[in-house]
Scaffold this motif. Structure first.
Motif, PDB file in Angstrom:
ATOM      1  N   ASP A 295      29.764  16.198  46.868  1.00 29.94           N
ATOM      2  CA  ASP A 295      29.837  17.385  47.712  1.00 29.94           C
ATOM      3  C   ASP A 295      29.582  18.600  46.827  1.00 29.94           C
ATOM      4  O   ASP A 295      29.970  18.612  45.652  1.00 29.94           O
ATOM      5  CB  ASP A 295      31.202  17.478  48.388  1.00 29.94           C
ATOM      6  CG  ASP A 295      31.206  18.505  49.515  1.00 29.94           C
ATOM      7  OD1 ASP A 295      30.121  19.041  49.831  1.00 29.94           O
ATOM      8  OD2 ASP A 295      32.296  18.767  50.067  1.00 29.94           O
ATOM      9  N   ILE A 296      28.978  19.626  47.402  1.00 25.90           N
ATOM     10  CA  ILE A 296      28.567  20.796  46.631  1.00 25.90           C
ATOM     11  C   ILE A 296      29.472  21.964  46.975  1.00 25.90           C
ATOM     12  O   ILE A 296      29.694  22.272  48.150  1.00 25.90           O
ATOM     13  CB  ILE A 296      27.095  21.150  46.902  1.00 25.90           C
ATOM     14  CG1 ILE A 296      26.208  19.949  46.579  1.00 25.90           C
ATOM     15  CG2 ILE A 296      26.660  22.351  46.075  1.00 25.90           C
ATOM     16  CD1 ILE A 296      24.746  20.158  46.910  1.00 25.90           C
ATOM     17  N   SER A 297      29.996  22.612  45.948  1.00 30.81           N
ATOM     18  CA  SER A 297      30.867  23.765  46.146  1.00 30.81           C
ATOM     19  C   SER A 297      30.039  24.988  46.543  1.00 30.81           C
ATOM     20  O   SER A 297      28.874  25.141  46.155  1.00 30.81           O
ATOM     21  CB  SER A 297      31.656  24.053  44.865  1.00 30.81           C
ATOM     22  OG  SER A 297      32.401  25.243  44.980  1.00 30.81           O
ATOM     23  N   SER A 298      30.669  25.869  47.312  1.00 30.20           N
ATOM     24  CA  SER A 298      29.990  27.105  47.735  1.00 30.20           C
ATOM     25  C   SER A 298      30.081  28.204  46.692  1.00 30.20           C
ATOM     26  O   SER A 298      29.442  29.244  46.840  1.00 30.20           O
ATOM     27  CB  SER A 298      30.604  27.606  49.049  1.00 30.20           C
ATOM     28  OG  SER A 298      31.995  27.858  48.884  1.00 30.20           O
ATOM     29  N   LEU A 299      30.868  27.996  45.634  1.00 36.00           N
ATOM     30  CA  LEU A 299      30.990  28.973  44.560  1.00 36.00           C
ATOM     31  C   LEU A 299      30.104  28.582  43.389  1.00 36.00           C
ATOM     32  O   LEU A 299      29.917  27.396  43.114  1.00 36.00           O
ATOM     33  CB  LEU A 299      32.442  29.088  44.091  1.00 36.00           C
ATOM     34  CG  LEU A 299      33.445  29.674  45.088  1.00 36.00           C
ATOM     35  CD1 LEU A 299      34.825  29.682  44.471  1.00 36.00           C
ATOM     36  CD2 LEU A 299      33.042  31.079  45.500  1.00 36.00           C
ATOM     37  N   MET A 300      29.588  29.581  42.732  1.00 30.43           N
ATOM     38  CA  MET A 300      28.760  29.361  41.554  1.00 30.43           C
ATOM     39  C   MET A 300      29.455  29.970  40.343  1.00 30.43           C
ATOM     40  O   MET A 300      30.056  31.047  40.427  1.00 30.43           O
ATOM     41  CB  MET A 300      27.377  29.990  41.728  1.00 30.43           C
ATOM     42  CG  MET A 300      26.452  29.761  40.533  1.00 30.43           C
ATOM     43  SD  MET A 300      24.819  30.516  40.738  1.00 30.43           S
ATOM     44  CE  MET A 300      25.241  32.245  40.642  1.00 30.43           C
ATOM     45  N   VAL A 301      29.383  29.286  39.222  1.00 28.05           N
ATOM     46  CA  VAL A 301      29.971  29.748  37.974  1.00 28.05           C
ATOM     47  C   VAL A 301      28.864  30.270  37.075  1.00 28.05           C
ATOM     48  O   VAL A 301      27.863  29.574  36.846  1.00 28.05           O
ATOM     49  CB  VAL A 301      30.758  28.620  37.270  1.00 28.05           C
ATOM     50  CG1 VAL A 301      31.376  29.123  35.977  1.00 28.05           C
ATOM     51  CG2 VAL A 301      31.826  28.070  38.189  1.00 28.05           C
ATOM     52  N   ARG A 302      29.055  31.483  36.574  1.00 27.45           N
ATOM     53  CA  ARG A 302      28.101  32.066  35.630  1.00 27.45           C
ATOM     54  C   ARG A 302      28.733  32.019  34.239  1.00 27.45           C
ATOM     55  O   ARG A 302      29.727  32.710  33.961  1.00 27.45           O
ATOM     56  CB  ARG A 302      27.762  33.499  36.018  1.00 27.45           C
ATOM     57  CG  ARG A 302      26.656  34.130  35.166  1.00 27.45           C
ATOM     58  CD  ARG A 302      26.393  35.557  35.614  1.00 27.45           C
ATOM     59  NE  ARG A 302      25.908  35.567  36.981  1.00 27.45           N
ATOM     60  CZ  ARG A 302      24.618  35.452  37.314  1.00 27.45           C
ATOM     61  NH1 ARG A 302      23.704  35.287  36.365  1.00 27.45           N
ATOM     62  NH2 ARG A 302      24.258  35.504  38.577  1.00 27.45           N
ATOM     63  N   VAL A 303      28.158  31.207  33.374  1.00 29.32           N
ATOM     64  CA  VAL A 303      28.662  31.026  32.006  1.00 29.32           C
ATOM     65  C   VAL A 303      27.796  31.874  31.081  1.00 29.32           C
ATOM     66  O   VAL A 303      26.584  31.647  30.958  1.00 29.32           O
ATOM     67  CB  VAL A 303      28.624  29.545  31.591  1.00 29.32           C
ATOM     68  CG1 VAL A 303      29.188  29.379  30.185  1.00 29.32           C
ATOM     69  CG2 VAL A 303      29.397  28.685  32.584  1.00 29.32           C
ATOM     70  N   THR A 304      28.425  32.845  30.426  1.00 28.29           N
ATOM     71  CA  THR A 304      27.699  33.802  29.591  1.00 28.29           C
ATOM     72  C   THR A 304      28.300  33.810  28.195  1.00 28.29           C
ATOM     73  O   THR A 304      29.527  33.821  28.039  1.00 28.29           O
ATOM     74  CB  THR A 304      27.757  35.215  30.194  1.00 28.29           C
ATOM     75  OG1 THR A 304      27.358  35.166  31.560  1.00 28.29           O
ATOM     76  CG2 THR A 304      26.840  36.170  29.442  1.00 28.29           C
ATOM     77  N   GLU A 305      27.441  33.821  27.213  1.00 27.31           N
ATOM     78  CA  GLU A 305      27.876  33.952  25.822  1.00 27.31           C
ATOM     79  C   GLU A 305      27.854  35.430  25.439  1.00 27.31           C
ATOM     80  O   GLU A 305      26.811  36.078  25.518  1.00 27.31           O
ATOM     81  CB  GLU A 305      26.971  33.140  24.897  1.00 27.31           C
ATOM     82  CG  GLU A 305      27.427  33.144  23.448  1.00 27.31           C
ATOM     83  CD  GLU A 305      26.532  32.301  22.559  1.00 27.31           C
ATOM     84  OE1 GLU A 305      26.860  32.137  21.368  1.00 27.31           O
ATOM     85  OE2 GLU A 305      25.490  31.809  23.057  1.00 27.31           O
TER      86      GLU A 305
END
Length: 385
Positions: A295-305
Protein backbone atom coordinates in the motif's frame (compact mmCIF):
# COMPACT_ATOMS: atom_id res chain seq x y z
CA UNK A 1 40.71 73.39 3.33
CA UNK A 2 41.02 69.79 2.22
CA UNK A 3 43.91 69.20 4.62
CA UNK A 4 41.93 70.69 7.49
CA UNK A 5 38.91 68.55 6.67
CA UNK A 6 41.11 65.44 6.49
CA UNK A 7 42.64 66.24 9.89
CA UNK A 8 39.21 66.67 11.38
CA UNK A 9 38.07 63.38 9.89
CA UNK A 10 41.15 61.59 11.26
CA UNK A 11 40.64 63.11 14.70
CA UNK A 12 36.99 61.99 14.71
CA UNK A 13 38.04 58.47 13.70
CA UNK A 14 40.67 58.41 16.46
CA UNK A 15 38.08 59.44 19.02
CA UNK A 16 35.92 56.50 17.94
CA UNK A 17 38.73 54.02 18.61
CA UNK A 18 37.30 51.29 20.87
CA UNK A 19 40.69 49.58 21.20
CA UNK A 20 42.99 52.09 22.90
CA UNK A 21 46.69 51.32 22.70
CA UNK A 22 48.45 50.93 26.06
CA UNK A 23 52.15 51.86 26.12
CA UNK A 24 54.46 48.92 26.68
CA UNK A 25 55.98 50.60 29.74
CA UNK A 26 52.59 50.28 31.48
CA UNK A 27 52.34 46.55 30.84
CA UNK A 28 53.79 44.11 33.34
CA UNK A 29 54.61 40.58 32.13
CA UNK A 30 54.48 37.81 34.74
CA UNK A 31 55.20 34.09 34.70
CA UNK A 32 51.65 33.25 35.76
CA UNK A 33 50.21 35.39 33.00
CA UNK A 34 52.44 33.69 30.43
CA UNK A 35 51.35 30.26 31.64
CA UNK A 36 47.68 31.17 31.44
CA UNK A 37 48.21 32.64 27.98
CA UNK A 38 49.89 29.46 26.78
CA UNK A 39 47.01 27.35 28.11
CA UNK A 40 44.45 29.69 26.52
CA UNK A 41 46.15 29.64 23.11
CA UNK A 42 46.39 25.84 23.21
CA UNK A 43 42.68 25.53 24.05
CA UNK A 44 41.80 27.97 21.26
CA UNK A 45 43.77 25.99 18.72
CA UNK A 46 42.27 22.65 19.74
CA UNK A 47 38.67 23.87 19.81
CA UNK A 48 39.09 25.70 16.49
CA UNK A 49 40.52 22.52 14.98
CA UNK A 50 37.57 20.42 16.18
CA UNK A 51 35.12 23.10 15.08
CA UNK A 52 36.53 22.88 11.57
CA UNK A 53 35.63 19.19 11.44
CA UNK A 54 32.12 20.03 12.64
CA UNK A 55 31.89 22.57 9.83
CA UNK A 56 32.95 19.98 7.27
CA UNK A 57 30.40 17.44 8.49
CA UNK A 58 26.83 17.27 7.17
CA UNK A 59 23.57 16.00 8.60
CA UNK A 60 20.31 14.61 7.24
CA UNK A 61 17.02 16.48 7.70
CA UNK A 62 13.56 15.07 7.08
CA UNK A 63 10.54 17.01 5.87
CA UNK A 64 7.04 15.67 5.28
CA UNK A 65 4.58 16.84 2.66
CA UNK A 66 1.63 15.52 0.70
CA UNK A 67 2.50 13.43 -2.34
CA UNK A 68 0.80 15.19 -5.25
CA UNK A 69 2.11 12.82 -7.93
CA UNK A 70 -0.64 10.26 -8.41
CA UNK A 71 -0.51 9.78 -12.18
CA UNK A 72 2.98 8.32 -12.54
CA UNK A 73 3.92 4.65 -12.45
CA UNK A 74 5.55 2.85 -9.56
CA UNK A 75 8.59 0.74 -10.33
CA UNK A 76 9.11 -2.53 -8.42
CA UNK A 77 12.64 -3.98 -8.44
CA UNK A 78 12.65 -7.72 -7.75
CA UNK A 79 15.34 -10.32 -7.19
CA UNK A 80 13.90 -13.42 -5.49
CA UNK A 81 15.04 -17.03 -5.60
CA UNK A 82 12.40 -19.73 -5.03
CA UNK A 83 13.29 -23.36 -4.34
CA UNK A 84 11.16 -24.65 -7.24
CA UNK A 85 11.83 -25.12 -10.92
CA UNK A 86 10.99 -22.24 -13.19
CA UNK A 87 8.31 -24.15 -15.14
CA UNK A 88 6.33 -24.68 -11.93
CA UNK A 89 6.09 -21.08 -10.63
CA UNK A 90 4.70 -17.81 -11.93
CA UNK A 91 4.86 -14.19 -10.72
CA UNK A 92 2.57 -11.29 -11.47
CA UNK A 93 0.88 -8.25 -9.92
CA UNK A 94 -2.80 -7.64 -9.29
CA UNK A 95 -3.65 -4.13 -8.10
CA UNK A 96 -6.67 -2.84 -6.21
CA UNK A 97 -8.52 -2.03 -9.40
CA UNK A 98 -8.34 -5.72 -10.40
CA UNK A 99 -5.86 -4.79 -13.10
CA UNK A 100 -3.36 -7.52 -13.89
CA UNK A 101 0.07 -6.16 -14.74
CA UNK A 102 2.04 -8.00 -17.39
CA UNK A 103 5.21 -9.57 -16.02
CA UNK A 104 7.23 -9.11 -19.21
CA UNK A 105 9.97 -7.29 -17.29
CA UNK A 106 10.73 -10.34 -15.15
CA UNK A 107 13.25 -13.00 -16.06
CA UNK A 108 13.22 -16.62 -14.88
CA UNK A 109 16.71 -18.06 -14.43
CA UNK A 110 17.36 -21.67 -13.27
CA UNK A 111 19.85 -21.62 -10.41
CA UNK A 112 20.91 -23.67 -7.41
CA UNK A 113 19.21 -22.65 -4.19
CA UNK A 114 22.16 -23.38 -1.91
CA UNK A 115 24.71 -20.58 -1.80
CA UNK A 116 28.41 -20.98 -2.37
CA UNK A 117 30.81 -20.28 0.55
CA UNK A 118 31.54 -16.74 -0.64
CA UNK A 119 27.86 -16.02 -1.24
CA UNK A 120 26.96 -17.39 2.19
CA UNK A 121 29.59 -15.13 3.76
CA UNK A 122 28.11 -12.15 1.91
CA UNK A 123 24.64 -13.12 3.07
CA UNK A 124 25.71 -13.33 6.73
CA UNK A 125 27.35 -9.93 6.48
CA UNK A 126 24.18 -8.48 4.97
CA UNK A 127 22.03 -9.90 7.76
CA UNK A 128 24.43 -8.50 10.36
CA UNK A 129 24.07 -5.03 8.83
CA UNK A 130 20.29 -5.41 8.77
CA UNK A 131 20.27 -6.27 12.48
CA UNK A 132 22.38 -3.21 13.25
CA UNK A 133 20.00 -1.03 11.23
CA UNK A 134 17.06 -2.30 13.27
CA UNK A 135 18.86 -1.47 16.51
CA UNK A 136 20.45 1.85 15.48
CA UNK A 137 18.13 3.81 13.22
CA UNK A 138 20.66 6.64 12.89
CA UNK A 139 22.80 4.38 10.67
CA UNK A 140 20.30 5.01 7.90
CA UNK A 141 21.54 8.61 7.73
CA UNK A 142 25.05 7.30 7.08
CA UNK A 143 23.74 5.21 4.18
CA UNK A 144 21.91 8.21 2.73
CA UNK A 145 25.08 10.34 2.81
CA UNK A 146 27.26 7.61 1.27
CA UNK A 147 24.89 6.13 -1.29
CA UNK A 148 27.25 6.22 -4.25
CA UNK A 149 30.20 4.84 -2.27
CA UNK A 150 28.43 1.57 -1.57
CA UNK A 151 28.17 -1.18 -4.15
CA UNK A 152 24.96 -2.83 -5.36
CA UNK A 153 23.18 -4.99 -2.82
CA UNK A 154 22.47 -7.81 -5.28
CA UNK A 155 23.84 -11.26 -4.59
CA UNK A 156 27.35 -11.66 -6.07
CA UNK A 157 27.81 -14.37 -8.72
CA UNK A 158 29.00 -17.81 -7.77
CA UNK A 159 32.74 -18.35 -7.73
CA UNK A 160 32.36 -22.08 -8.47
CA UNK A 161 30.35 -24.09 -10.96
CA UNK A 162 27.46 -26.11 -9.46
CA UNK A 163 27.83 -29.87 -9.53
CA UNK A 164 24.09 -30.59 -9.43
CA UNK A 165 21.34 -29.57 -11.85
CA UNK A 166 19.43 -26.35 -10.97
CA UNK A 167 16.76 -26.93 -8.35
CA UNK A 168 15.52 -23.35 -7.93
CA UNK A 169 14.34 -20.39 -9.98
CA UNK A 170 15.67 -16.87 -9.71
CA UNK A 171 13.02 -14.29 -10.61
CA UNK A 172 14.58 -10.89 -11.18
CA UNK A 173 13.81 -7.71 -13.08
CA UNK A 174 11.40 -4.81 -12.63
CA UNK A 175 7.72 -4.03 -13.13
CA UNK A 176 5.80 -0.77 -13.59
CA UNK A 177 2.48 -0.67 -11.76
CA UNK A 178 -0.14 1.94 -10.92
CA UNK A 179 0.31 3.97 -7.75
CA UNK A 180 -2.45 2.15 -5.93
CA UNK A 181 -2.48 -0.72 -3.49
CA UNK A 182 -1.69 -4.08 -5.05
CA UNK A 183 -0.50 -7.62 -4.54
CA UNK A 184 2.68 -9.02 -6.02
CA UNK A 185 2.72 -12.78 -5.64
CA UNK A 186 4.65 -15.86 -6.66
CA UNK A 187 2.61 -19.03 -6.68
CA UNK A 188 2.25 -22.38 -8.44
CA UNK A 189 1.72 -22.33 -12.20
CA UNK A 190 2.05 -19.65 -14.82
CA UNK A 191 -0.42 -16.76 -14.73
CA UNK A 192 -3.01 -16.64 -17.49
CA UNK A 193 -5.19 -13.68 -18.46
CA UNK A 194 -8.81 -14.14 -17.53
CA UNK A 195 -11.65 -11.68 -18.17
CA UNK A 196 -13.40 -12.46 -14.89
CA UNK A 197 -10.50 -12.68 -12.51
CA UNK A 198 -7.05 -13.99 -11.93
CA UNK A 199 -5.88 -17.57 -12.50
CA UNK A 200 -2.75 -19.73 -12.51
CA UNK A 201 -2.16 -23.07 -14.20
CA UNK A 202 -1.61 -24.99 -10.98
CA UNK A 203 -3.50 -28.15 -11.85
CA UNK A 204 -0.55 -29.61 -13.75
CA UNK A 205 1.84 -29.35 -10.78
CA UNK A 206 1.95 -32.07 -8.15
CA UNK A 207 1.60 -31.09 -4.48
CA UNK A 208 4.75 -33.01 -3.60
CA UNK A 209 6.81 -30.56 -5.66
CA UNK A 210 5.56 -27.53 -3.71
CA UNK A 211 8.45 -25.83 -1.95
CA UNK A 212 8.23 -22.09 -1.43
CA UNK A 213 11.43 -21.76 0.49
CA UNK A 214 12.80 -18.49 -0.84
CA UNK A 215 15.48 -15.89 -0.46
CA UNK A 216 14.87 -12.19 -1.19
CA UNK A 217 18.15 -10.84 -2.44
CA UNK A 218 16.65 -7.46 -3.31
CA UNK A 219 13.25 -5.80 -3.20
CA UNK A 220 12.83 -2.07 -3.65
CA UNK A 221 10.38 0.44 -5.05
CA UNK A 222 11.13 3.41 -7.26
CA UNK A 223 14.53 4.31 -8.63
CA UNK A 224 17.17 1.77 -7.65
CA UNK A 225 20.09 3.41 -5.82
CA UNK A 226 23.32 1.49 -5.15
CA UNK A 227 24.32 1.33 -1.49
CA UNK A 228 20.81 1.64 -0.01
CA UNK A 229 19.65 -1.35 2.02
CA UNK A 230 15.96 -2.20 2.10
CA UNK A 231 14.19 -4.02 4.95
CA UNK A 232 13.70 -7.28 3.02
CA UNK A 233 17.14 -7.49 1.43
CA UNK A 234 18.78 -10.75 2.49
CA UNK A 235 15.61 -12.31 3.93
CA UNK A 236 15.65 -16.12 3.75
CA UNK A 237 12.71 -18.40 4.61
CA UNK A 238 12.68 -22.20 4.64
CA UNK A 239 9.44 -24.19 4.42
CA UNK A 240 8.49 -26.79 6.98
CA UNK A 241 5.56 -28.02 4.91
CA UNK A 242 4.71 -28.23 1.22
CA UNK A 243 1.51 -26.18 1.50
CA UNK A 244 2.85 -23.05 3.13
CA UNK A 245 1.95 -19.40 2.59
CA UNK A 246 4.30 -16.47 3.19
CA UNK A 247 2.73 -13.03 3.46
CA UNK A 248 4.49 -9.65 3.52
CA UNK A 249 2.40 -6.56 4.29
CA UNK A 250 4.34 -3.58 2.94
CA UNK A 251 3.67 0.14 3.44
CA UNK A 252 5.47 2.25 0.84
CA UNK A 253 6.47 5.87 1.55
CA UNK A 254 7.52 8.04 -1.44
CA UNK A 255 10.91 9.58 -0.76
CA UNK A 256 12.75 12.36 -2.53
CA UNK A 257 16.47 12.06 -1.82
CA UNK A 258 18.62 15.17 -2.27
CA UNK A 259 22.24 14.87 -1.16
CA UNK A 260 25.55 16.23 -2.41
CA UNK A 261 26.15 12.98 -4.29
CA UNK A 262 22.77 12.02 -5.71
CA UNK A 263 19.30 13.39 -6.36
CA UNK A 264 16.65 10.75 -6.94
CA UNK A 265 12.98 9.89 -6.47
CA UNK A 266 12.82 6.62 -4.59
CA UNK A 267 10.64 4.90 -2.01
CA UNK A 268 11.14 3.55 1.50
CA UNK A 269 8.94 0.92 3.02
CA UNK A 270 8.16 -0.92 6.23
CA UNK A 271 7.07 -4.54 6.32
CA UNK A 272 5.19 -6.97 8.53
CA UNK A 273 5.70 -10.71 8.00
CA UNK A 274 3.38 -13.63 8.48
CA UNK A 275 3.57 -17.28 7.51
CA UNK A 276 1.20 -20.20 7.99
CA UNK A 277 0.56 -23.73 6.73
CA UNK A 278 -2.44 -24.21 4.42
CA UNK A 279 -4.69 -26.86 5.95
CA UNK A 280 -8.30 -26.76 4.86
CA UNK A 281 -9.32 -29.40 7.40
CA UNK A 282 -8.05 -27.21 10.23
CA UNK A 283 -9.69 -24.06 8.84
CA UNK A 284 -6.50 -22.51 7.42
CA UNK A 285 -7.57 -21.67 3.88
CA UNK A 286 -5.62 -19.99 1.13
CA UNK A 287 -3.15 -20.66 -1.65
CA UNK A 288 0.44 -21.75 -1.20
CA UNK A 289 2.96 -19.17 -2.34
CA UNK A 290 4.66 -15.86 -1.60
CA UNK A 291 2.34 -12.85 -1.37
CA UNK A 292 3.52 -9.26 -1.02
CA UNK A 293 0.62 -6.92 -0.40
CA UNK A 294 1.70 -3.31 -0.67
CA UNK A 295 0.00 0.00 0.00
CA UNK A 296 1.25 3.49 -0.80
CA UNK A 297 1.26 6.29 1.75
CA UNK A 298 -0.19 9.68 0.84
CA UNK A 299 2.72 11.48 2.54
CA UNK A 300 6.08 12.03 0.93
CA UNK A 301 9.37 12.33 2.81
CA UNK A 302 11.98 14.78 1.57
CA UNK A 303 15.46 13.71 2.72
CA UNK A 304 17.97 16.55 2.42
CA UNK A 305 21.64 16.69 3.30
CA UNK A 306 22.43 20.02 4.97
CA UNK A 307 25.69 21.79 5.70
CA UNK A 308 26.67 24.48 8.19
CA UNK A 309 26.89 27.90 6.43
CA UNK A 310 30.18 29.78 6.43
CA UNK A 311 28.89 32.73 8.42
CA UNK A 312 27.72 30.45 11.22
CA UNK A 313 31.12 28.77 11.31
CA UNK A 314 32.85 32.17 11.61
CA UNK A 315 30.48 33.27 14.37
CA UNK A 316 31.13 30.07 16.34
CA UNK A 317 34.87 30.47 15.80
CA UNK A 318 34.81 34.05 17.10
CA UNK A 319 32.75 32.89 20.07
CA UNK A 320 35.33 30.22 20.89
CA UNK A 321 38.31 32.57 20.70
CA UNK A 322 36.66 35.50 22.50
CA UNK A 323 35.06 33.30 25.15
CA UNK A 324 38.29 31.50 26.04
CA UNK A 325 40.26 34.77 26.07
CA UNK A 326 37.78 36.50 28.38
CA UNK A 327 37.26 33.49 30.64
CA UNK A 328 40.97 32.84 31.17
CA UNK A 329 41.55 36.54 31.87
CA UNK A 330 38.84 36.60 34.54
CA UNK A 331 40.09 33.37 36.09
CA UNK A 332 43.63 34.67 36.19
CA UNK A 333 42.50 37.89 37.91
CA UNK A 334 40.35 35.94 40.38
CA UNK A 335 43.21 33.60 41.28
CA UNK A 336 45.57 36.55 41.74
CA UNK A 337 43.06 38.30 43.98
CA UNK A 338 42.65 35.18 46.11
CA UNK A 339 46.41 34.76 46.43
CA UNK A 340 46.81 38.39 47.52
CA UNK A 341 44.05 38.01 50.12
CA UNK A 342 45.63 34.81 51.45
CA UNK A 343 49.06 36.41 51.75
CA UNK A 344 47.69 39.51 53.53
CA UNK A 345 45.63 37.40 55.95
CA UNK A 346 48.60 35.37 57.15
CA UNK A 347 51.17 38.21 56.64
CA UNK A 348 53.35 36.14 54.41
CA UNK A 349 56.41 38.05 53.19
CA UNK A 350 56.02 41.09 55.60
CA UNK A 351 59.33 42.58 56.98
CA UNK A 352 59.74 42.39 60.79
CA UNK A 353 62.64 44.41 62.45
CA UNK A 354 64.84 42.50 64.90
CA UNK A 355 66.99 43.77 67.84
CA UNK A 356 70.75 43.32 67.56
CA UNK A 357 72.74 42.05 70.63
CA UNK A 358 76.55 42.12 71.04
CA UNK A 359 78.71 39.73 73.06
CA UNK A 360 80.60 42.52 74.92
CA UNK A 361 77.69 44.83 75.33
CA UNK A 362 74.50 45.96 73.74
CA UNK A 363 73.51 48.69 71.47
CA UNK A 364 70.32 50.56 72.01
CA UNK A 365 68.98 52.24 69.00
CA UNK A 366 66.44 54.94 69.47
CA UNK A 367 64.46 55.95 66.53
CA UNK A 368 63.94 59.61 66.30
CA UNK A 369 61.15 61.26 64.50
CA UNK A 370 61.92 63.24 61.44
CA UNK A 371 60.79 66.69 60.83
CA UNK A 372 58.67 67.66 57.91
CA UNK A 373 61.70 68.80 55.93
CA UNK A 374 63.41 65.44 56.39
CA UNK A 375 66.08 66.42 58.96
CA UNK A 376 66.56 64.56 62.24
CA UNK A 377 65.50 66.43 65.35
CA UNK A 378 67.84 64.61 67.64
CA UNK A 379 69.64 61.32 68.20
CA UNK A 380 71.58 59.64 70.95
CA UNK A 381 73.82 56.61 70.97
CA UNK A 382 74.92 54.97 74.25
CA UNK A 383 77.76 52.50 74.31
CA UNK A 384 78.44 50.42 77.39
CA UNK A 385 81.57 48.39 77.51
Amino acid sequence: MRRVSRKKALSIVKELDAFPKVPESYVEATASGGTVSLIAFTAMALLAFFEFFVYRDTWISYEYEVDKDFSSKLRINIDITVAMRCQFVGADVLDLAETMVASDGLQYEPVEFELSPQQRLWHRMLMLIQNKLREEHSLQDVLFKNVMKGGPTALPPREDSPTQPPNACRIHGHLYVNKVAGNFHITVGKAIPHPRGHAHLAALVSHETYNFSHRIDHLSFGEEIPGILNPLDGTEKVCNDHNQMFQYFITIVPTKLETYKVSADTHQYSVTERERVINHAAGSHGVSGIFMKYDISSLMVRVTEEHMPLWQFLVRLCGIIGGIFSTTGMLHSLVGFCVDCFCCRFKIGVYKPKQVSLLDGHVNSHTTPQSENGFTRGSSLDLHS
